[in-house]
Design a protein around this motif. Structure first.
Motif, PDB file in Angstrom:
ATOM      1  N   GLU A 207      75.543  20.056  50.074  1.00  0.00           N
ATOM      2  CA  GLU A 207      74.922  18.804  49.665  1.00  0.00           C
ATOM      3  C   GLU A 207      74.717  18.916  48.159  1.00  0.00           C
ATOM      4  O   GLU A 207      74.035  19.836  47.696  1.00  0.00           O
ATOM      5  CB  GLU A 207      73.563  18.639  50.354  1.00  0.00           C
ATOM      6  CG  GLU A 207      73.677  18.479  51.867  1.00  0.00           C
ATOM      7  CD  GLU A 207      72.347  18.708  52.565  1.00  0.00           C
ATOM      8  OE1 GLU A 207      71.594  17.735  52.708  1.00  0.00           O
ATOM      9  OE2 GLU A 207      72.051  19.855  52.939  1.00  0.00           O
TER      10      GLU A 207
ATOM     11  N   GLU B  25      69.682  26.559  55.159  1.00  0.00           N
ATOM     12  CA  GLU B  25      70.008  25.746  53.989  1.00  0.00           C
ATOM     13  C   GLU B  25      69.435  26.459  52.776  1.00  0.00           C
ATOM     14  O   GLU B  25      68.234  26.694  52.707  1.00  0.00           O
ATOM     15  CB  GLU B  25      69.393  24.354  54.149  1.00  0.00           C
ATOM     16  CG  GLU B  25      69.680  23.455  52.966  1.00  0.00           C
ATOM     17  CD  GLU B  25      69.247  21.999  53.199  1.00  0.00           C
ATOM     18  OE1 GLU B  25      68.986  21.630  54.361  1.00  0.00           O
ATOM     19  OE2 GLU B  25      69.155  21.271  52.207  1.00  0.00           O
TER      20      GLU B  25
ATOM     21  N   LYS C 270      62.856  24.835  59.604  1.00  0.00           N
ATOM     22  CA  LYS C 270      63.307  23.467  59.847  1.00  0.00           C
ATOM     23  C   LYS C 270      62.675  22.897  61.112  1.00  0.00           C
ATOM     24  O   LYS C 270      62.573  21.688  61.265  1.00  0.00           O
ATOM     25  CB  LYS C 270      64.831  23.427  59.998  1.00  0.00           C
ATOM     26  CG  LYS C 270      65.556  23.383  58.690  1.00  0.00           C
ATOM     27  CD  LYS C 270      66.293  22.058  58.500  1.00  0.00           C
ATOM     28  CE  LYS C 270      66.753  21.940  57.054  1.00  0.00           C
ATOM     29  NZ  LYS C 270      67.445  20.700  56.774  1.00  0.00           N
TER      30      LYS C 270
END
Ligand code: ADP
Ligand code: MG
Length: 484
Positions: A15, A218, A269
């Protein structure tokens, strides 16, 4: 020797957030400016005061469409903005205006090289528009966190890839290509250290050939492309080591520590916020018409992968040279202009990548500050090809003189300074006779078989001509003369 690591394959999705180089912010007329005195570009809209209304920035939309077109994405016709709600001290509104279900671009691809130099397309999921948060500064005051809201509301595009990247090197190449694209399009300066381009890497591993992806982490906070690569390398190894010890990978966000090249857990998360996205009620839906998109297409510069293909396939240049030429748009555009004025592409490439670029490096200037026009460089090449000047005279004498007097033509400089190559056969024969008369013994030795002496004679001919004899003609005639 095979190791445990060879049993696994990595799955990577990136991303990338790119700050758009607009004059003003995404939803207000506050200035978008890096490095300004903290908290000076903040009006009531940026500060999120109750009752203020956002307005969208047309340039930001234009920039996002440009990126979408460059990536072959589909441009969404009817789109809305969405509120993503969360609390953070540098987010005064308590929500971010972003896009959820109608990102401005969907699909598309980034073209990269794999580790062994093969072409590969990495599919994009989407590109959406959003706004940046402010900046929390933890290292200026020993007791407090300081907040600078100049960055709050700066427009961003987020480019989300499919999980199709296979290795840390591919990830590096992907970020490099995205940075090159945004710079070509002049929508973002691509500066990772200053945070105008930021990359989050989603990484998981699975047994080779497996169908089901593993749990991903991530990784954030990599401020250079090398660090993106290093963070992913570390993460792949860490995950494999854990799985080999019988542990499971927890889905979490991790932070890269550039000092020791490792990643550490930031937050899980599982406990991720429910952002409670909903349509932004203060902004009208936006229509991006086909007509508008066609208009943007007309503003597009040539793109690096298009130029690369042209240089390697049509111009017959090496991949290395094509890379050097397309790395920076201003160099590529300069080269484009040179090749509009000469068809000797190989020589044009040498002049730009070697002679011109070394001069720029030596003077630490950019090509737009370089005084010699592309047409003049093409003229030099044509003069060499026509046998009027020699290569060495061109690069050692004419080129520096042109830099001093850029309003003159290469031919004028050559003539004024008596640098036109001598291709007059009679004059060259005279020079040969004169040169050989200096070495009667050596001429005998040559005739007796010591052919290596040719260089000595040739050197003397060139010296007598003050470097101006056409070397091809001189060498040919010299040999003939000696054979007589
Ligand atoms: P989030 O909002 O959690 O960041 P997104 O769907 O926006 O999720 O982005 C997910 C990113 O993670 C995409 O780039 C996607 O390609 C990548 N991704 C998804 N699943 C995996 C996986 N198992 N391993 C590696 N990357 C993944
Ligand atoms: Mg994410």
């Amino acid at each position: 020797m095979s190791t445990i690591y060879d049993k696994y394959e990595a799955v990577i999705g990136l991303e990338i957030h790119a700050q758009l180089q607009t004059n003003t912010k995404a939803y207000s007329s506050d200035k978008n400016e890096y490095g300004a005195t903290p908290n000076t570009n903040v009006s009531v809209v940026t500060l999120g005061h109750p009752g203020t209304l956002p307005m969208y920035n047309k340039t930001a939309i234009n920039f996002a469409v440009k990126m979408g077109l460059a990536c072959d994405s589909k441009i969404t016709q009817d789109m809305i903005f969405a509120r993503k709600n969360y609390f953070y001290p540098d987010l005064p509104k308590g929500y971010q205006i972003t896009q959820d279900e109608t990102p401005i671009c969907t699909g598309g691809k980034i073209l990269i090289k794999t580790e062994d130099g093969q072409d590969k397309e990495v599919a994009l999921t989407r590109i959406h528009l959003e706004e940046d948060a402010g900046k929390s500064i933890h290292d200026l005051d020993p007791y407090n966190t300081l907040i600078d809201l100049n960055r709050a509301g700066v427009p961003l595009i987020e480019i989300v890839s499919e999980p199709e990247i296979k290795s840390p090197v591919e990830a590096y190449n992907y970020v490099t290509e995205v940075r090159r694209l945004v710079r070509y399009l002049e929508i973002c300066d691509g500066n990772m250290e200053e945070g105008s381009l930021r990359c989050d890497a989603n990484v998981s591993v699975m047994l080779k050939g497996a169908k089901k992806f593993g749990n991903r982490t991530e990784v954030k906070n990599m401020n250079s492309m090398r660090n993106v690569q290093k963070a992913i390398e570390f993460e792949i190894k860490r995950q494999i080591d854990l799985i080999e010890q019988g542990e499971t990978i927890v889905t979490e966000t991790r932070s890269f520590n550039a000092v020791n090249g490792s990643t550490v857990s930031m937050r899980s998360k599982e406990a991720a916020n429910d952002y409670r996205y909903f349509p932004e009620p203060d902004l009208q839906p936006i229509q991006v018409t086909q007509e508008y998109v066609e208009g943007v297409k007309k503003q597009m510069p040539p793109l690096p992968h298009f130029l690369f293909k042209k240089y390697t396939q049509e111009y017959g240049l090496s991949e290395y040279d094509a890379n050097v030429l397309t790395d920076d748009k201003s160099i590529a555009l300069y080269f484009e202009e040179v090749t509009k004025n000469t068809t000797n592409f190989k020589s044009a490439s040498n002049w730009v990548t070697v002679t011109v670029k070394s001069y720029l490096n030596e003077k630490a200037i950019e090509i737009n500050e370089f005084p010699v026009s592309p047409k003049q460089v093409a003229d030099i090449i044509d003069l060499i090809d026509a046998g009027k000047i020699s290569n060495s005279i061109a690069s050692q004498k004419i080129f520096p003189m042109l830099i001093e007097s850029p309003s003159k033509t290469a031919l004028q400089i050559a003539e004024e300074n008596n640098l036109i190559q001598n291709s007059n056969a009679d004059e060259i024969t005279e020079l040969i006779e004169k040169a050989l008369s200096k070495f009667p013994d050596k001429v005998e030795e040559y005739k007796a078989g010591k052919k290596g002496l040719l260089g000595l004679f040739m050197g003397e001919v060139m010296k007598l001509s003050q470097g101006k004899a056409d070397p091809k003609m001189a060498s040919k005639n010299l040999k003939e003369f000696l054979e007589k």
